[in-house]
Design an enzyme around this catalytic site. Structure first.
Site, PDB file in Angstrom:
ATOM      1  N   LYS A  30       0.836  -1.195   0.000  1.00  0.00           N
ATOM      2  CA  LYS A  30       0.000   0.000   0.000  1.00  0.00           C
ATOM      3  C   LYS A  30       0.879   1.257   0.000  1.00  0.00           C
ATOM      4  CE  LYS A  30      -3.859   0.076   2.577  1.00  0.00           C
ATOM      5  NZ  LYS A  30      -5.138   0.528   2.017  1.00  0.00           N
ATOM      6  N   ARG A 100      -3.577   2.913   8.274  1.00  0.00           N
ATOM      7  CA  ARG A 100      -3.869   1.631   7.618  1.00  0.00           C
ATOM      8  C   ARG A 100      -2.606   0.780   7.552  1.00  0.00           C
ATOM      9  NH1 ARG A 100      -6.893   5.214   4.130  1.00  0.00           N
ATOM     10  NH2 ARG A 100      -9.023   4.462   3.826  1.00  0.00           N
ATOM     11  N   GLY A 109      -8.093  -7.836   4.325  1.00  0.00           N
ATOM     12  CA  GLY A 109      -8.934  -7.889   5.516  1.00  0.00           C
ATOM     13  C   GLY A 109      -8.286  -8.505   6.740  1.00  0.00           C
ATOM     14  N   MET A 111      -5.497  -7.429   8.501  1.00  0.00           N
ATOM     15  CA  MET A 111      -4.940  -6.555   9.528  1.00  0.00           C
ATOM     16  C   MET A 111      -5.836  -5.335   9.700  1.00  0.00           C
ATOM     17  SD  MET A 111      -0.923  -7.086   9.115  1.00  0.00           S
ATOM     18  CE  MET A 111      -0.946  -6.416   7.494  1.00  0.00           C
ATOM     19  N   ARG A 350      -3.102  -1.569  -6.186  1.00  0.00           N
ATOM     20  CA  ARG A 350      -2.300  -2.782  -6.046  1.00  0.00           C
ATOM     21  C   ARG A 350      -2.713  -3.734  -7.160  1.00  0.00           C
ATOM     22  NH1 ARG A 350      -5.506  -5.048  -0.733  1.00  0.00           N
ATOM     23  NH2 ARG A 350      -7.492  -5.288  -1.773  1.00  0.00           N
ATOM     24  N   HIS A 471     -15.162  -9.817   1.831  1.00  0.00           N
ATOM     25  CA  HIS A 471     -14.181 -10.826   2.234  1.00  0.00           C
ATOM     26  C   HIS A 471     -14.443 -12.165   1.539  1.00  0.00           C
ATOM     27  CE1 HIS A 471     -12.671 -13.993   4.984  1.00  0.00           C
ATOM     28  NE2 HIS A 471     -11.611 -13.201   5.001  1.00  0.00           N
ATOM     29  N   ARG A 647       3.397 -50.071 -20.149  1.00  0.00           N
ATOM     30  CA  ARG A 647       4.067 -50.727 -19.029  1.00  0.00           C
ATOM     31  C   ARG A 647       3.528 -52.140 -18.876  1.00  0.00           C
ATOM     32  NH1 ARG A 647       3.372 -48.504 -13.111  1.00  0.00           N
ATOM     33  NH2 ARG A 647       1.325 -49.457 -13.306  1.00  0.00           N
ATOM     34  N   SER A 793      11.969 -44.059 -17.044  1.00  0.00           N
ATOM     35  CA  SER A 793      10.859 -43.186 -16.698  1.00  0.00           C
ATOM     36  C   SER A 793      10.703 -43.271 -15.184  1.00  0.00           C
ATOM     37  CB  SER A 793       9.584 -43.648 -17.398  1.00  0.00           C
ATOM     38  OG  SER A 793       8.513 -42.821 -16.992  1.00  0.00           O
ATOM     39  N   CYS A 860       6.770 -40.308 -14.904  1.00  0.00           N
ATOM     40  CA  CYS A 860       5.353 -40.606 -15.097  1.00  0.00           C
ATOM     41  C   CYS A 860       4.585 -40.761 -13.786  1.00  0.00           C
ATOM     42  CB  CYS A 860       5.163 -41.832 -15.986  1.00  0.00           C
ATOM     43  SG  CYS A 860       5.832 -43.332 -15.243  1.00  0.00           S
ATOM     44  N   TYR A 880      10.916 -35.471 -20.902  1.00  0.00           N
ATOM     45  CA  TYR A 880       9.480 -35.188 -20.864  1.00  0.00           C
ATOM     46  C   TYR A 880       8.909 -35.462 -19.482  1.00  0.00           C
ATOM     47  CZ  TYR A 880       8.790 -40.239 -21.111  1.00  0.00           C
ATOM     48  OH  TYR A 880       8.810 -41.579 -20.842  1.00  0.00           O
TER      49      TYR A 880
HETATM   50  C1  PEP Z   1       4.896 -44.675 -10.020  1.00  0.00           C
HETATM   51  O1  PEP Z   1       5.189 -45.506  -9.174  1.00  0.00           O
HETATM   52  O2  PEP Z   1       5.244 -43.485  -9.947  1.00  0.00           O
HETATM   53  C2  PEP Z   1       4.089 -45.049 -11.184  1.00  0.00           C
HETATM   54  C3  PEP Z   1       3.867 -44.196 -12.138  1.00  0.00           C
HETATM   55  O3  PEP Z   1       3.533 -46.286 -11.164  1.00  0.00           O
HETATM   56  P1  PEP Z   1       2.228 -46.656 -10.324  1.00  0.00           P
HETATM   57  O4  PEP Z   1       1.662 -45.402  -9.804  1.00  0.00           O
HETATM   58  O5  PEP Z   1       1.333 -47.360 -11.264  1.00  0.00           O
HETATM   59  O6  PEP Z   1       2.803 -47.537  -9.276  1.00  0.00           O
HETATM   60 MG    MG Z   2       4.936 -47.605  -9.666  1.00  0.00          MG
END
Ligand code: PEP
Ligand code: MG
Length: 903
Positions: A30, A100, A109, A111, A350, A471, A647, A793, A860, A880
């Site tokens: 402020k 203020r 809101g 303070m 702000r 609020h 997998r 992975s 993954c 990735y």
């Molecule tokens: C993991 O273990 O991160 C994975 C992707 O396999 P799952 O969750 O199927 O065990």
């Molecule tokens: Mg797993």
């Protein structure tokens, strides 16, 4: 000796300022905003800011200010008096001040604020004697006494409210602004008595004592419970403090040609470019923010005149100033203003809080307008804001039907978009308690900072009072919760546990639905469904509405900046299509276990497990192979031309067998076996600790026929699609590898089948064979495993489980306590633990690439969709991330932001 401190007080006003806009840390948001506006020559009432450092010192030194503060304070006050040509405490022409708070990060809101300082009964009378309008002077004094009594002296706020309500009743006044001067004087005397009996001390008549009392209350409010709770919930630092802004009052309550309001330079709900906000005539700032009176819209969409009709010149000036501020700050602003006798004054600017939708649209449109560049646009949108655009809506037909059947209970202001339904709770505590049993809607007259935990726990928030800047509205938007405020038809009777709407009564636990995008409140629970953006992007609905356009642009711009690929975890053709529509560049994890649970397969899977001999097992596998191949064909086709990592089977086999005597007897009858045989097999497969048990590649090595069948099905599917002219790109992934020997054997066996099936089909197709890294040992010997793996992975779900030794299945028994007590900063299954699990990831990348420089590495686990984790994966230079289909847009944005941040 106290260590020295720099300048403690910064003046502003009269077209200049000592502070700068980039001194937010020192002056608070402020204070920095006031300095900036003042420096730009905007109409800001003069004042000064006490630095955040003073607050830090005050708390550190046990409630003592730095020595030189008083002298700097007095000098700054004298400057203000000179600019105004008035004196603080002068009885005939008093200069009134506001105090203020304002920390480096806004905590709406949380303070304290005190307005109209510098009055007492004698000054009020002298002021009136010198010509001040009596009603106005008395209104200022009663506001001062109530605010000071509440904030500084701790007298109960509801006592003031009750006295006011009684006065309104006596006078037949609909609102406080209709109370006469005499009624205000009488009510103020009641306030003073209330403070004398219930406050920590009597109301101070000396203006200087008032001023210092207010400063102290603001400084102390930094450390009050609700401010600390707010900082904890928002992950804000405790090491700072609040600035204190002392400023001359301008009066929105000085008559019908006065007003006060809050405006946004763009619509904070939709992001549309227009001055948006609310104001109240003849009122002071807290009336708007507190949500006590429902304010008017500045620029109504129904064609009524709004602020431009009531105050044409001030409105034109406000539009001009909004434009100046946006150009200057290159960000959507949230401003507070007051109009006194037609003149506009600015009290605050702000960056405005906004919905996810507005954040995306504002960033994209500001880039299009040339205010910021594309990279800046990407850096301004958080992943979770993008997620909000995918927030659910009600099916319009279902809603229409419900309305036709009389379900519409009320309309309020659409304060937070999205649809929610659930059981109603009338207090925040109840909401928190009930949330464990399913979605809850918190319904209150108005919310206050004490309600914050209950608001968090609720699926949506509904209030009977307040405006878009109340609020409830501000907090709900920040949390991304559907919210409706100011639904005046609702009467909340907290004591009776009932919500009344006209004749209808709802009890706590009854179901309601709210549409925070339209403001409709409905009886009963409608089922929320996917958002406009999802319908356009995944459902293919033709839609070039601004939200859809902004969403598409932002994720496309992300693609131009990111280095990492984004894949999805999907194991059905439908999920694969959704993922592809949302921008997935392949599948990073196709789990195969779900495929065996379908009705037409489970018996064959059980036959595999219960086979009396090799021939019977082979026969069952032969039945499974074509259906498994069909699964893969569907997925490869949906992802044509893009990689699909399949997998091989992961879970322990007992998951496929029934539990309980009855189910065992049934299965035995179906299979033509003795029940004892089935029971014995089930017993032999049962696991003490399934997550550490006979699963993943261990199963692949001891019962190789299942993997053989799966590999055949994968390659067979690829062959079938290639024959149709498509471009399948399968990858085979082995789960749970922990040793080189496991990988070496499994790879050799799979590769032989790949070669054979390809040769039979007369096909040449590179099919990489790789592994998950999800056992800590695998990370530590990654160089050896990489000799036999084309890719890694990271299965960070299992890797987290095994690194911490927390079971994924029952971590919820103690994790909430760990988080509550701060033993863990975050849920490590949600946000990757960089120090431990992350270290293993780094080691595995280093070793793996050393052994095989062309090793492709992805992730993954669930962390593949979490922005903070994605930032870490960028630092490991992964190729990735792979996440659930609906997180793909978030991952695209997060990968771009991570790249931009690391550059
Ligand atoms: C993991 O273990 O991160 C994975 C992707 O396999 P799952 O969750 O199927 O065990
Ligand atoms: Mg797993």
């Amino acid at each position: 000796m106290t260590e020295s401190i720099g300048k403690q007080v910064y003046s502003f006003g009269g077209g200049s300022a000592e502070g700068r806009s980039d001194q937010k840390e020192l002056l608070g948001g402020k204070g920095a905003g006031l300095a900036e506006m003042s420096g730009l020559g905007l109409p800001v009432p003069p004042g000064f800011t006490i630095t955040t450092e003073v607050c830090v010192r005050y708390h550190r030194d046990g409630g003592r200010y730095p020595d030189s503060l008083e002298a700097e304070f007095e000098a700054a006050l004298a400057k203000v008096e000179a600019l105004e040509g008035k004196k603080f405490g002068d009885p005939r022409e008093p200069m009134l001040l506001s105090v203020r708070s304002g920390g480096p990060v806004s905590m709406p809101g949380m303070m304290d604020t005190v307005l109209n300082l510098g009055l007492n009964e004698r000054i009020v009378e002298d002021w009136i004697g010198a010509g001040a309008e009596p009603r106005f002077a008395r209104d200022c004094f009663r506001r001062l006494v109530a605010m000071y009594g509440d904030v500084v002296l701790g007298a109960p706020h509801d006592g003031f409210e009750r006295a006011l309500a009684a006065a309104r009743e006596r006078e037949g006044a609909a609102s406080d602004s209709e109370l006469s001067a005499d009624a205000l004087a009488a009510v103020t005397r009641e306030f003073l008595d209330l403070i004398a009996s219930r406050g920590r001390a009597p109301f101070p008549t000396d203006p200087r004592a008032q001023l210092w009392g207010a400063v102290q209350a603001v400084v102390e409010s930094w450390n009050n419970r609700r401010a600390r709770e707010y900082r904890r919930l928002h992950g804000l630092t405790e090491h700072s403090g609040t600035g204190v802004n002392v400023q001359t009052m301008v009066f929105g309550n000085r008559g019908p040609d006065c007003a006060t309001g809050v405006a946004f330079t763009r619509d904070p709900a939709t992001g549309e470019r227009r001055v948006y906000g609310e104001y109240l005539r003849n009122a002071q700032g807290e009336d708007v923010v507190a949500g006590i009176r429902t304010p008017h819209s500045i620029a109504p969409t129904d064609g009524s005149p709004g602020l431009g009709g009531d105050f044409p010149e001030a409105y034109a000036e406000l539009e001009r100033i909004c434009d100046v501020l946006e150009r200057h700050r290159r960000e959507m602003q949230d401003v507070e203003f007051t109009i006194e006798h037609g003149h506009l004054y600015m009290l605050q600017t702000r960056s405005g809080k906004r919905t996810g939708l507005a954040a995306v649209r504002i960033a994209v449109e500001m880039a299009a307008e040339g205010l910021i560049d594309r990279r800046e646009a990407l850096l301004r949108v958080e992943g979770e804001q993008l997620v909000q655009m995918l927030a659910p809506v009600f099916d319009p037909r279902e809603k229409e039907a419900a309305i036709a059947a009389g379900a519409l209970l009320a309309r309020g202001l659409a304060a937070g978009p999205g649809a929610a339904s659930g059981r109603i709770a009338l207090t925040a505590e109840r909401a928190e308690a009930m949330a464990a049993q399913g979605p809850v809607l918190l319904v209150r007259d108005e919310t206050s900072p004490e309600d914050i935990v209950g608001m968090h726990a609720s699926a949506g928030i509904l209030t009977s009072r307040g405006g878009m800047t109340s609020h409830a509205a501000v907090v709900a938007r920040g949390l991304g919760k559907p919210c409706i405020v100011g639904a005046g038809a609702l009467a909340v009777d907290e004591a009776a546990g009932a919500l009344r709407v006209g004749e209808r009564v709802f009890r706590e636990g009854d179901e309601l639905s709210i549409d925070g995008t339209s403001g409709e409140v409905l009886a009963g629970a409608l089922a929320p469904r996917s958002s406009e953006v999802l319908q356009a992007i995944v459902g293919g609905a033709a839609d070039d509405s601004p939200p859809v356009v902004a969403f598409r642009r932002l994720v496309e711009w992300s693609d131009g900046e990111r280095r990492m690929g984004v894949r999805a975890n999907a194991d059905t053709p439908h999920d694969a299509r959704v993922a592809r529509a949302l921008g997935a560049q392949g599948i990073g994890l196709c789990r195969t276990e779900h495929m065996f649970f379908e009705e037409d397969r489970l018996p064959w899977m059980r036959q595999v497990i219960l086979a009396r001999d090799e021939a019977q097992r082979a026969a069952a596998l032969a039945r499974l192979r074509p259906v498994q191949q069909a699964d893969f064909e569907g997925i490869f086709e949906a992802m044509d031309g893009l990689p699909v990592t399949v997998r091989l089977l992961d879970p322990p086999l007992h998951e496929f067998l029934p539990h309980g005597d009855k189910a065992v007897r049934q299965l035995a009858a179906q299979m033509g076996l003795e029940p004892e045989v089935v029971a014995a097999k089930a017993e032999s497969l049962s696991e003490f600790n399934p997550m550490l048990g006979h699963r993943g590649c261990r199963l692949g090595l001891t019962t190789p026929e299942i993997y053989d069948m799966q590999v055949e099905a994968i390659v067979g599917a690829a062959g079938a699609l290639a024959a149709r002219g498509l471009s399948p790109r399968p990858e085979i992934m082995v789960p749970l590898v922990g040793t080189e020997e496991e990988m070496q054997r499994l790879r050799a066996r799979a590769a032989a089948i790949v070669d054979r099936v390809l040769a039979e089909a007369g096909l040449e197709l590179p099919i990489p064979i790789g592994t998950m890294i999800e056992v800590p040992r695998a990370a530590l010997v990654a160089d050896r495993i990489a000799r036999h793996a084309d890719f890694f992975s990271f299965g960070t779900n299992d890797l987290t489980q095994m690194t911490y030794g927390f079971s994924r299945d029952d971590v919820a028994r103690f994790l909430p306590d760990y988080l509550e007590d701060g033993i863990l900063p975050h849920d490590p299954f949600e946000r990757l633990d960089r120090d431990g699990v992350g270290r293993l990831v780094e080691i595995a990348c280093e070793l793996g690439r050393e052994a095989r420089p062309d090793l492709k590495i992805g992730i993954c686990g669930e962390h593949g969709g979490d922005p903070s984790s994605i930032e870490f994966f960028e630092s490991c230079a992964l190729d990735y991330v792979s996440c659930s289909p609906y997180r793909v847009p978030v991952a695209r944005l997060a990968a771009a932001r991570a790249r931009l941040r690391s550059a």
